[in-house]
Design a protein around this motif. Structure first.
Motif, short mmCIF file in Angstrom:
data_model
loop_
_atom_site.label_atom_id
_atom_site.label_comp_id
_atom_site.label_asym_id
_atom_site.label_seq_id
_atom_site.Cartn_x
_atom_site.Cartn_y
_atom_site.Cartn_z
N GLY A 115 0.80 -1.22 0.00
CA GLY A 115 0.00 0.00 0.00
C GLY A 115 0.82 1.27 0.00
O GLY A 115 0.30 2.35 0.28
N ARG A 116 2.12 1.17 -0.33
CA ARG A 116 3.02 2.32 -0.36
C ARG A 116 3.82 2.33 -1.65
O ARG A 116 4.17 1.27 -2.17
CB ARG A 116 4.00 2.28 0.83
N GLY A 117 4.11 3.52 -2.14
CA GLY A 117 4.96 3.66 -3.31
C GLY A 117 6.08 4.64 -3.03
O GLY A 117 5.91 5.60 -2.27
N LEU A 118 7.25 4.41 -3.63
CA LEU A 118 8.40 5.28 -3.44
C LEU A 118 8.72 5.98 -4.76
O LEU A 118 8.76 5.33 -5.81
CB LEU A 118 9.62 4.48 -2.97
N ALA A 119 8.94 7.28 -4.70
CA ALA A 119 9.29 8.05 -5.89
C ALA A 119 10.56 8.85 -5.65
O ALA A 119 10.75 9.41 -4.56
CB ALA A 119 8.15 8.99 -6.28
N LEU A 120 11.43 8.88 -6.65
CA LEU A 120 12.66 9.64 -6.62
C LEU A 120 12.60 10.70 -7.70
O LEU A 120 12.13 10.43 -8.81
CB LEU A 120 13.88 8.73 -6.87
N GLY A 121 13.06 11.90 -7.40
CA GLY A 121 13.01 12.97 -8.39
C GLY A 121 14.27 13.82 -8.40
O GLY A 121 14.92 13.97 -7.36
N GLU A 122 14.61 14.33 -9.58
CA GLU A 122 15.76 15.22 -9.74
C GLU A 122 15.32 16.46 -10.50
O GLU A 122 14.60 16.36 -11.49
CB GLU A 122 16.88 14.52 -10.51
N PHE A 123 15.76 17.62 -10.04
CA PHE A 123 15.46 18.89 -10.68
C PHE A 123 16.70 19.41 -11.41
O PHE A 123 17.78 19.51 -10.82
CB PHE A 123 15.04 19.94 -9.65
N TYR A 124 16.53 19.74 -12.70
CA TYR A 124 17.60 20.31 -13.52
C TYR A 124 17.15 21.67 -14.05
O TYR A 124 15.98 21.83 -14.44
CB TYR A 124 17.91 19.42 -14.72
N ASN A 125 18.06 22.63 -14.09
CA ASN A 125 17.73 23.88 -14.78
C ASN A 125 17.97 23.70 -16.27
O ASN A 125 18.44 22.66 -16.72
CB ASN A 125 18.51 25.07 -14.20
N GLN A 126 17.67 24.72 -17.05
CA GLN A 126 17.76 24.58 -18.51
C GLN A 126 19.20 24.55 -19.01
O GLN A 126 19.44 24.23 -20.17
CB GLN A 126 16.98 25.71 -19.19
N GLU A 127 20.15 24.86 -18.13
CA GLU A 127 21.56 24.72 -18.48
C GLU A 127 22.08 23.32 -18.20
O GLU A 127 23.24 23.02 -18.43
CB GLU A 127 22.41 25.75 -17.71
#
Length: 303
Positions: free
Chosen positions: A269-281
């Motif tokens: 009943g649980r999910g794990l999410a990973l995220g990365e933020f990049y700028n346009q450079e």
């Protein structure tokens, strides 16, 4: 996208994105804010976390920048009531400082946040390379589609309409191959109105808000493809359980940032999410991890 309208009684007035982060100082370590709804009758968790981080940052002298946060969502917040943020000044060291914040409604904790701040320093650097996906100017704006398909829901979502989003189709050129068992989605995000250039805390708090918009849906892509508009009735129950972020490099949240998201696990009943933020450079500016409650509604609950 800019919005200027009056909210319903008991809700905060949202005229621009900066209004979403606005809090009132009640005492030295005590602040108060209001949050709009994310799910029906529940305060949006990203806004609660962003306001809690704002409260923490306002207890520090200039020169210390937040580099990480860890938060737990304990109870649903009521968007019709104000939220009190109680700040504990845990530590002020020579280089690092720590704050703990408890968000309270009706004398009950609804969210806790620990945040660490530090003085900038010079060091060697490396990062993962940003995938060569289409830029935001090449992608359609999803908000007109949302407005046309569900005008009432669109009108209620004043907070979300103070930002810009562009979803990247899965078959776009440059998209990394999706690994078996690891659904992914890539989204360009930014605030819909400019933010002050001389306030790094505000930039980080804005990104904290933005980081909670699509991570939860990434954990449920194997059950239901994401749509910005809600389904009627929804097939999936999603709720953030905890949220963590690390800020690697300076950035501006009112400029386009690519949010590359993957979900390596869903079970119990649980999910794990990973995220990365990049700028346009192509610079990796921040990372996020979230665990989400993921449940399929029973057929009787869906009508």
């Amino acid at each position: 996208m800019h919005v200027n309208r009056q909210e319903a009684p008991g809700e905060a007035i949202v005229g621009s994105f900066i209004d979403l982060l606005r809090i009132e100082e009640l005492d030295e370590n005590l602040f108060r804010g209001r949050c709009h709804a994310g799910a029906p009758m529940r305060a949006f968790g990203g806004q609660v976390a962003a306001q809690a981080l704002t409260a923490a940052g306002r207890t520090l002298a200039p020169g210390r920048l937040v580099h990480s946060l860890h938060g737990y969502f304990l109870r649903p917040g009521d968007p019709q009531r104000p939220i009190t943020y109680e700040v504990d000044r845990v530590r002020d060291g020579a280089s690092y400082a720590t704050r703990r914040v408890t968000a309270v409604q009706r004398d009950e904790a609804i969210f806790t946040l620990s945040a660490s701040f530090k003085r900038p320093e010079e060091s060697s650097a490396r990062q993962r390379t940003m995938p060569p996906v289409p830029g935001p100017e090449e992608l359609p704006d999803p908000f007109p589609v949302w407005e046309q398909s569900d005008p009432e829901d669109y009108e209620r979502a004043a907070g979300f309409r103070t930002l810009d989003m562009r979803f990247i189709p899965a078959d776009s050129p440059g998209m990394p191959p999706e690994l078996p068992g690891v659904p992914q989605q890539f989204v360009w995000l930014r605030t819909g109105t400019p933010l002050p250039q001389d306030d790094p805390l505000l930039q980080v708090c804005a990104l904290t808000y933005l980081s909670d918009l699509t991570l939860a849906s990434t954990t449920a892509l194997h059950l239901q493809p994401h749509r910005i508009q809600r389904t009627e009735p929804p097939r999936i129950i999603l709720a953030s359980l905890d949220h963590a972020m690390w800020f690697h490099r300076p950035f501006r949240a009112d400029e386009w940032l690519l949010f590359a998201q993957r979900s390596p696990s869903a079970a119990d009943g649980r999910g794990l999410a990973l995220g990365e933020f990049y700028n346009q450079e192509g610079e990796l500016v921040a990372s996020a991890v979230q665990e989400t409650l993921v449940r399929e509604r029973r057929r009787t609950e869906r009508g």
